[in-house]
Design a protein around this motif. Sequence first.
Motif, PDB file in Angstrom:
ATOM      1  N   ARG A   1       0.828  -1.214   0.000  1.00 24.37           N
ATOM      2  CA  ARG A   1       0.000   0.000   0.000  1.00 24.37           C
ATOM      3  C   ARG A   1       0.859   1.260   0.000  1.00 24.37           C
ATOM      4  O   ARG A   1       0.562   2.224  -0.708  1.00 24.37           O
ATOM      5  CB  ARG A   1      -0.918  -0.021   1.211  1.00 24.37           C
ATOM      6  CG  ARG A   1      -1.894   1.103   1.215  1.00 24.37           C
ATOM      7  CD  ARG A   1      -2.907   0.935   2.312  1.00 24.37           C
ATOM      8  NE  ARG A   1      -3.859   2.013   2.247  1.00 24.37           N
ATOM      9  CZ  ARG A   1      -4.969   2.045   2.930  1.00 24.37           C
ATOM     10  NH1 ARG A   1      -5.290   1.043   3.719  1.00 24.37           N
ATOM     11  NH2 ARG A   1      -5.768   3.061   2.842  1.00 24.37           N
ATOM     12  N   LEU A   2       1.952   1.259   0.765  1.00 22.34           N
ATOM     13  CA  LEU A   2       2.850   2.413   0.802  1.00 22.34           C
ATOM     14  C   LEU A   2       3.574   2.590  -0.526  1.00 22.34           C
ATOM     15  O   LEU A   2       3.768   3.705  -0.995  1.00 22.34           O
ATOM     16  CB  LEU A   2       3.847   2.262   1.943  1.00 22.34           C
ATOM     17  CG  LEU A   2       4.814   3.427   2.132  1.00 22.34           C
ATOM     18  CD1 LEU A   2       4.049   4.715   2.424  1.00 22.34           C
ATOM     19  CD2 LEU A   2       5.786   3.126   3.252  1.00 22.34           C
ATOM     20  N   ARG A   3       3.972   1.472  -1.155  1.00 20.44           N
ATOM     21  CA  ARG A   3       4.614   1.563  -2.478  1.00 20.44           C
ATOM     22  C   ARG A   3       3.659   2.152  -3.505  1.00 20.44           C
ATOM     23  O   ARG A   3       4.038   2.985  -4.323  1.00 20.44           O
ATOM     24  CB  ARG A   3       5.092   0.180  -2.925  1.00 20.44           C
ATOM     25  CG  ARG A   3       6.313  -0.301  -2.185  1.00 20.44           C
ATOM     26  CD  ARG A   3       6.917  -1.509  -2.857  1.00 20.44           C
ATOM     27  NE  ARG A   3       5.969  -2.591  -3.030  1.00 20.44           N
ATOM     28  CZ  ARG A   3       5.938  -3.701  -2.288  1.00 20.44           C
ATOM     29  NH1 ARG A   3       6.814  -3.858  -1.320  1.00 20.44           N
ATOM     30  NH2 ARG A   3       5.044  -4.628  -2.507  1.00 20.44           N
ATOM     31  N   LYS A   4       2.395   1.722  -3.475  1.00 20.03           N
ATOM     32  CA  LYS A   4       1.398   2.250  -4.419  1.00 20.03           C
ATOM     33  C   LYS A   4       1.161   3.745  -4.180  1.00 20.03           C
ATOM     34  O   LYS A   4       1.055   4.522  -5.128  1.00 20.03           O
ATOM     35  CB  LYS A   4       0.081   1.490  -4.301  1.00 20.03           C
ATOM     36  CG  LYS A   4       0.139   0.097  -4.854  1.00 20.03           C
ATOM     37  CD  LYS A   4      -1.198  -0.601  -4.676  1.00 20.03           C
ATOM     38  CE  LYS A   4      -1.128  -2.031  -5.135  1.00 20.03           C
ATOM     39  NZ  LYS A   4      -2.404  -2.725  -4.922  1.00 20.03           N
ATOM     40  N   LEU A   5       1.085   4.123  -2.923  1.00 17.96           N
ATOM     41  CA  LEU A   5       0.883   5.537  -2.593  1.00 17.96           C
ATOM     42  C   LEU A   5       2.066   6.375  -3.054  1.00 17.96           C
ATOM     43  O   LEU A   5       1.890   7.454  -3.628  1.00 17.96           O
ATOM     44  CB  LEU A   5       0.665   5.703  -1.092  1.00 17.96           C
ATOM     45  CG  LEU A   5       0.501   7.143  -0.605  1.00 17.96           C
ATOM     46  CD1 LEU A   5      -0.776   7.741  -1.182  1.00 17.96           C
ATOM     47  CD2 LEU A   5       0.491   7.199   0.908  1.00 17.96           C
ATOM     48  N   THR A   6       3.279   5.871  -2.847  1.00 12.44           N
ATOM     49  CA  THR A   6       4.479   6.590  -3.277  1.00 12.44           C
ATOM     50  C   THR A   6       4.495   6.751  -4.791  1.00 12.44           C
ATOM     51  O   THR A   6       4.787   7.824  -5.315  1.00 12.44           O
ATOM     52  CB  THR A   6       5.738   5.849  -2.804  1.00 12.44           C
ATOM     53  OG1 THR A   6       5.678   5.728  -1.388  1.00 12.44           O
ATOM     54  CG2 THR A   6       6.993   6.594  -3.204  1.00 12.44           C
ATOM     55  N   LEU A   7       4.178   5.686  -5.518  1.00 16.66           N
ATOM     56  CA  LEU A   7       4.117   5.748  -6.973  1.00 16.66           C
ATOM     57  C   LEU A   7       3.048   6.738  -7.433  1.00 16.66           C
ATOM     58  O   LEU A   7       3.279   7.536  -8.350  1.00 16.66           O
ATOM     59  CB  LEU A   7       3.835   4.365  -7.548  1.00 16.66           C
ATOM     60  CG  LEU A   7       3.675   4.288  -9.050  1.00 16.66           C
ATOM     61  CD1 LEU A   7       4.991   4.664  -9.732  1.00 16.66           C
ATOM     62  CD2 LEU A   7       3.219   2.917  -9.474  1.00 16.66           C
ATOM     63  N   HIS A   8       1.898   6.713  -6.794  1.00 15.29           N
ATOM     64  CA  HIS A   8       0.814   7.615  -7.166  1.00 15.29           C
ATOM     65  C   HIS A   8       1.199   9.082  -6.941  1.00 15.29           C
ATOM     66  O   HIS A   8       0.996   9.929  -7.823  1.00 15.29           O
ATOM     67  CB  HIS A   8      -0.442   7.284  -6.353  1.00 15.29           C
ATOM     68  CG  HIS A   8      -1.538   8.276  -6.532  1.00 15.29           C
ATOM     69  ND1 HIS A   8      -2.315   8.324  -7.672  1.00 15.29           N
ATOM     70  CD2 HIS A   8      -1.977   9.272  -5.733  1.00 15.29           C
ATOM     71  CE1 HIS A   8      -3.184   9.315  -7.553  1.00 15.29           C
ATOM     72  NE2 HIS A   8      -3.009   9.910  -6.387  1.00 15.29           N
ATOM     73  N   VAL A   9       1.762   9.382  -5.779  1.00 19.56           N
ATOM     74  CA  VAL A   9       2.138  10.765  -5.466  1.00 19.56           C
ATOM     75  C   VAL A   9       3.250  11.239  -6.407  1.00 19.56           C
ATOM     76  O   VAL A   9       3.204  12.361  -6.924  1.00 19.56           O
ATOM     77  CB  VAL A   9       2.558  10.889  -3.987  1.00 19.56           C
ATOM     78  CG1 VAL A   9       3.205  12.233  -3.702  1.00 19.56           C
ATOM     79  CG2 VAL A   9       1.353  10.679  -3.089  1.00 19.56           C
ATOM     80  N   THR A  10       4.235  10.386  -6.668  1.00 17.04           N
ATOM     81  CA  THR A  10       5.340  10.766  -7.549  1.00 17.04           C
ATOM     82  C   THR A  10       4.854  11.043  -8.961  1.00 17.04           C
ATOM     83  O   THR A  10       5.211  12.056  -9.567  1.00 17.04           O
ATOM     84  CB  THR A  10       6.401   9.647  -7.565  1.00 17.04           C
ATOM     85  OG1 THR A  10       6.834   9.419  -6.233  1.00 17.04           O
ATOM     86  CG2 THR A  10       7.575  10.021  -8.439  1.00 17.04           C
ATOM     87  N   SER A  11       4.026  10.161  -9.501  1.00 17.66           N
ATOM     88  CA  SER A  11       3.545  10.377 -10.867  1.00 17.66           C
ATOM     89  C   SER A  11       2.596  11.579 -10.940  1.00 17.66           C
ATOM     90  O   SER A  11       2.622  12.338 -11.920  1.00 17.66           O
ATOM     91  CB  SER A  11       2.864   9.118 -11.406  1.00 17.66           C
ATOM     92  OG  SER A  11       1.747   8.781 -10.607  1.00 17.66           O
ATOM     93  N   SER A  12       1.792  11.773  -9.924  1.00 20.56           N
ATOM     94  CA  SER A  12       0.889  12.935  -9.923  1.00 20.56           C
ATOM     95  C   SER A  12       1.663  14.246  -9.879  1.00 20.56           C
ATOM     96  O   SER A  12       1.336  15.192 -10.607  1.00 20.56           O
ATOM     97  CB  SER A  12      -0.057  12.871  -8.723  1.00 20.56           C
ATOM     98  OG  SER A  12      -0.882  11.745  -8.810  1.00 20.56           O
ATOM     99  N   MET A  13       2.705  14.289  -9.065  1.00 18.01           N
ATOM    100  CA  MET A  13       3.522  15.507  -9.000  1.00 18.01           C
ATOM    101  C   MET A  13       4.248  15.741 -10.320  1.00 18.01           C
ATOM    102  O   MET A  13       4.429  16.885 -10.742  1.00 18.01           O
ATOM    103  CB  MET A  13       4.511  15.424  -7.840  1.00 18.01           C
ATOM    104  CG  MET A  13       3.855  15.413  -6.477  1.00 18.01           C
ATOM    105  SD  MET A  13       2.721  16.776  -6.196  1.00 18.01           S
ATOM    106  CE  MET A  13       3.850  18.146  -6.164  1.00 18.01           C
ATOM    107  N   GLY A  14       4.671  14.677 -10.980  1.00 14.71           N
ATOM    108  CA  GLY A  14       5.300  14.821 -12.296  1.00 14.71           C
ATOM    109  C   GLY A  14       4.348  15.420 -13.308  1.00 14.71           C
ATOM    110  O   GLY A  14       4.717  16.311 -14.082  1.00 14.71           O
ATOM    111  N   TRP A  15       3.118  14.924 -13.328  1.00 15.65           N
ATOM    112  CA  TRP A  15       2.131  15.478 -14.258  1.00 15.65           C
ATOM    113  C   TRP A  15       1.809  16.932 -13.931  1.00 15.65           C
ATOM    114  O   TRP A  15       1.673  17.772 -14.832  1.00 15.65           O
ATOM    115  CB  TRP A  15       0.850  14.643 -14.239  1.00 15.65           C
ATOM    116  CG  TRP A  15       0.924  13.476 -15.155  1.00 15.65           C
ATOM    117  CD1 TRP A  15       1.059  12.167 -14.798  1.00 15.65           C
ATOM    118  CD2 TRP A  15       0.907  13.502 -16.583  1.00 15.65           C
ATOM    119  NE1 TRP A  15       1.125  11.399 -15.921  1.00 15.65           N
ATOM    120  CE2 TRP A  15       1.019  12.180 -17.027  1.00 15.65           C
ATOM    121  CE3 TRP A  15       0.805  14.526 -17.523  1.00 15.65           C
ATOM    122  CZ2 TRP A  15       1.042  11.847 -18.369  1.00 15.65           C
ATOM    123  CZ3 TRP A  15       0.822  14.191 -18.872  1.00 15.65           C
ATOM    124  CH2 TRP A  15       0.934  12.872 -19.276  1.00 15.65           C
TER     125      TRP A  15
END
Length: 104
Positions: free
Chosen positions: A55-69
């Motif tokens: 769950r933490l890995r998914k959240l980290t991936l989501h936040v990182t990709s969202s900030m990139g966009w």
Amino acid sequence: MSGSSERRDGHGEGAPRWVKVPAAIAALAVVVFVIVHLAGCGMAGHTPWPPFPARLRKLTLHVTSSMGWLGAVAVFLALAAAGLASSSPQTARGAYTAMDAVGW
């Protein structure tokens, strides 16, 4: 326009400081990364302890990709504003060319 390649602003040739400093920092980061990995201190065989839950890995991936966009959209909007506000056709053309490269 004249056919000469002389600059009329009175400054020397080369990139401005706002381009040179981030480029130097990025080059230094690449050099440090390569040295660390060549010295054998890299991430080979390393697992974080305790392991991150899925769950933490998914959240980290989501936040990182969202900030990139969001960063890409901010750059696109800044270039659009610079192109619209510019009275120089060369600046506007450069901004729109960069928007083409940043755009999705």
